[in-house]
Design a protein around this motif. Sequence first.
Motif, short mmCIF file in Angstrom:
data_model
loop_
_atom_site.label_atom_id
_atom_site.label_comp_id
_atom_site.label_asym_id
_atom_site.label_seq_id
_atom_site.Cartn_x
_atom_site.Cartn_y
_atom_site.Cartn_z
N VAL A 94 0.76 -1.13 0.10
CA VAL A 94 0.13 0.16 -0.06
C VAL A 94 0.88 1.28 -0.02
O VAL A 94 0.39 2.31 -0.22
CB VAL A 94 -0.88 -0.07 1.16
N MET A 95 2.02 1.06 0.25
CA MET A 95 3.17 2.32 0.35
C MET A 95 2.79 3.21 -0.95
O MET A 95 3.10 4.33 -0.79
CB MET A 95 4.41 1.93 0.82
N PRO A 96 3.04 2.63 -2.05
CA PRO A 96 3.08 3.23 -3.18
C PRO A 96 1.61 3.97 -3.51
O PRO A 96 1.59 5.13 -4.39
CB PRO A 96 3.34 2.30 -4.60
N LEU A 97 0.84 3.88 -2.75
CA LEU A 97 -0.59 4.54 -2.77
C LEU A 97 -0.54 5.78 -2.08
O LEU A 97 -1.62 6.57 -2.28
CB LEU A 97 -1.82 3.48 -2.63
N ILE A 98 0.42 5.97 -1.19
CA ILE A 98 0.36 7.19 -0.59
C ILE A 98 0.64 8.57 -1.21
O ILE A 98 1.58 8.60 -2.10
CB ILE A 98 1.39 7.19 0.59
N LYS A 99 -0.29 9.65 -1.43
CA LYS A 99 -0.18 10.65 -2.20
C LYS A 99 0.36 11.88 -1.37
O LYS A 99 0.91 12.69 -2.05
CB LYS A 99 -1.42 10.99 -2.84
N ALA A 100 0.28 11.70 -0.10
CA ALA A 100 0.74 12.91 0.80
C ALA A 100 2.41 13.03 0.71
O ALA A 100 2.91 11.87 1.04
CB ALA A 100 0.15 12.80 2.15
N PRO A 101 3.05 14.07 0.84
CA PRO A 101 4.24 14.14 1.14
C PRO A 101 4.76 13.56 2.39
O PRO A 101 3.88 13.81 3.49
CB PRO A 101 4.63 15.94 1.33
N THR A 102 5.68 12.81 2.42
CA THR A 102 6.08 12.00 3.48
C THR A 102 7.28 12.11 4.26
O THR A 102 8.42 12.15 3.31
CB THR A 102 5.68 10.58 3.22
N LEU A 103 7.38 12.26 5.57
CA LEU A 103 8.63 12.44 6.08
C LEU A 103 8.95 11.40 6.95
O LEU A 103 8.20 11.04 7.70
CB LEU A 103 8.89 13.68 7.06
N LEU A 104 10.27 10.94 6.54
CA LEU A 104 10.91 9.55 7.65
C LEU A 104 11.83 9.90 8.41
O LEU A 104 12.83 10.45 8.05
CB LEU A 104 11.39 8.42 6.58
N VAL A 105 11.71 9.91 9.60
CA VAL A 105 12.75 10.10 10.94
C VAL A 105 13.04 9.10 11.41
O VAL A 105 12.13 8.48 12.12
CB VAL A 105 11.95 11.36 11.45
N TRP A 106 14.33 8.78 11.62
CA TRP A 106 15.00 7.46 11.98
C TRP A 106 16.12 7.69 12.80
O TRP A 106 16.87 8.77 12.58
CB TRP A 106 15.22 6.70 10.72
N GLY A 107 16.19 6.88 13.77
CA GLY A 107 17.60 6.71 14.48
C GLY A 107 18.41 5.55 13.84
O GLY A 107 17.88 4.73 13.42
N GLU A 108 19.70 5.96 13.72
CA GLU A 108 20.54 5.18 12.83
C GLU A 108 20.84 3.79 13.70
O GLU A 108 21.21 2.80 12.93
CB GLU A 108 21.82 5.81 12.56
N ASN A 109 20.47 3.78 14.82
CA ASN A 109 20.81 2.63 15.81
C ASN A 109 19.63 1.90 16.14
O ASN A 109 19.70 1.06 17.02
CB ASN A 109 21.75 3.00 16.88
N ASP A 110 18.55 2.24 15.39
CA ASP A 110 17.28 1.74 15.72
C ASP A 110 17.39 0.06 15.31
O ASP A 110 17.58 -0.34 14.26
CB ASP A 110 16.04 2.23 14.97
N THR A 111 17.17 -0.78 16.40
CA THR A 111 17.19 -2.11 16.08
C THR A 111 15.68 -3.05 16.00
O THR A 111 15.71 -4.00 15.58
CB THR A 111 18.16 -2.91 17.30
N ALA A 112 14.86 -2.12 16.38
CA ALA A 112 13.34 -2.46 16.33
C ALA A 112 12.85 -2.48 14.93
O ALA A 112 12.17 -3.11 14.39
CB ALA A 112 12.58 -1.88 17.42
N THR A 113 13.01 -1.28 14.26
CA THR A 113 12.89 -1.12 12.96
C THR A 113 13.80 -0.28 12.50
O THR A 113 13.99 1.02 12.48
CB THR A 113 11.34 -0.12 12.66
N PRO A 114 14.94 -1.18 11.76
CA PRO A 114 15.98 -0.64 11.57
C PRO A 114 16.25 0.25 10.44
O PRO A 114 14.90 0.34 9.48
CB PRO A 114 16.76 -1.92 11.15
N LEU A 115 17.21 0.78 10.14
CA LEU A 115 17.17 2.11 9.15
C LEU A 115 16.98 1.59 7.66
O LEU A 115 16.34 2.19 6.78
CB LEU A 115 18.75 2.72 9.09
N SER A 116 17.13 0.21 7.32
CA SER A 116 16.69 -0.38 6.31
C SER A 116 15.63 -0.44 5.72
O SER A 116 15.04 -0.31 4.63
CB SER A 116 17.36 -1.67 6.13
N ASP A 117 14.56 -0.54 6.98
CA ASP A 117 13.14 -0.33 6.60
C ASP A 117 12.80 1.10 6.22
O ASP A 117 12.16 1.31 5.05
CB ASP A 117 12.39 -0.56 7.98
#
Length: 261
Positions: free
Chosen positions: A198-221
Amino acid sequence: MNNPQSTADRFEEINGVSLHFTDSGEKDLDPVIIMHGWGCNVSTVASIANIFKGKKRVINIDLPGHGQSSEPPEVWGIEKFTQTIETLVARLGLVRPILIGHSFGGRISILMGSRNDISKIILVDAAGIKPKRKLKYYYKVYSFKLLKRLALLCLGKERGNAFIEKRRSKAGSADYRNSSPRMRAVMSVCVNEDLKPVMPLIKAPTLLVWGENDTATPLSDAKTMEKLIPDAGLVSFKGCGHYSFLDAPGPFKAVINEFTK
């Protein structure tokens, strides 16, 4: 005139859940909806809500089964959580809100953003991509299923379920162990839902804010989301983990203010 800084605790009955949320700011201001992560509540993301004081109307939600909101009446997947928030938006008459979702709240933001008229989306260390499983994981899962069958056969339904629940609570993550039996089942369902389609269906401008050391939802996500969401940009903070908004409050606030101005 109402004080734009005031915050009201409110409850709505939706889909069998008593949904608690705080409503702050004047009603004629642009709306922002904030959704926290698993095992958290409105206070966890209060610092995010404070960024918008006097500038936006902020709806900060205790997701079902968290904080002051009651548990779902049955085992829910992301669809039911999303429908509940969509119903709240309709009842409050919110038009083109900004969605902010941390971790589990990001799942709801993604699905909601894929099918509604949303102004902007901010995904903070968000979940939504099914984790890749190693062979060891499947061995553990199927061994547990076999153990469950044997326990029910040898101990009977009541004692067998008690035994299994005890083993399950010891084996799961901290979020899993700290959840009720129903919310553990909800978590198991939601974690295995992959929202990439469903991600390609998102039309709104989207900001992704991440911690580089996130192990729960890694930066690769985050990098995968950036590729799949048409109008997405990624900002990552060094030395920060799964709660990047708490680990780097100053830079986080600056980035959010720039994106939402």
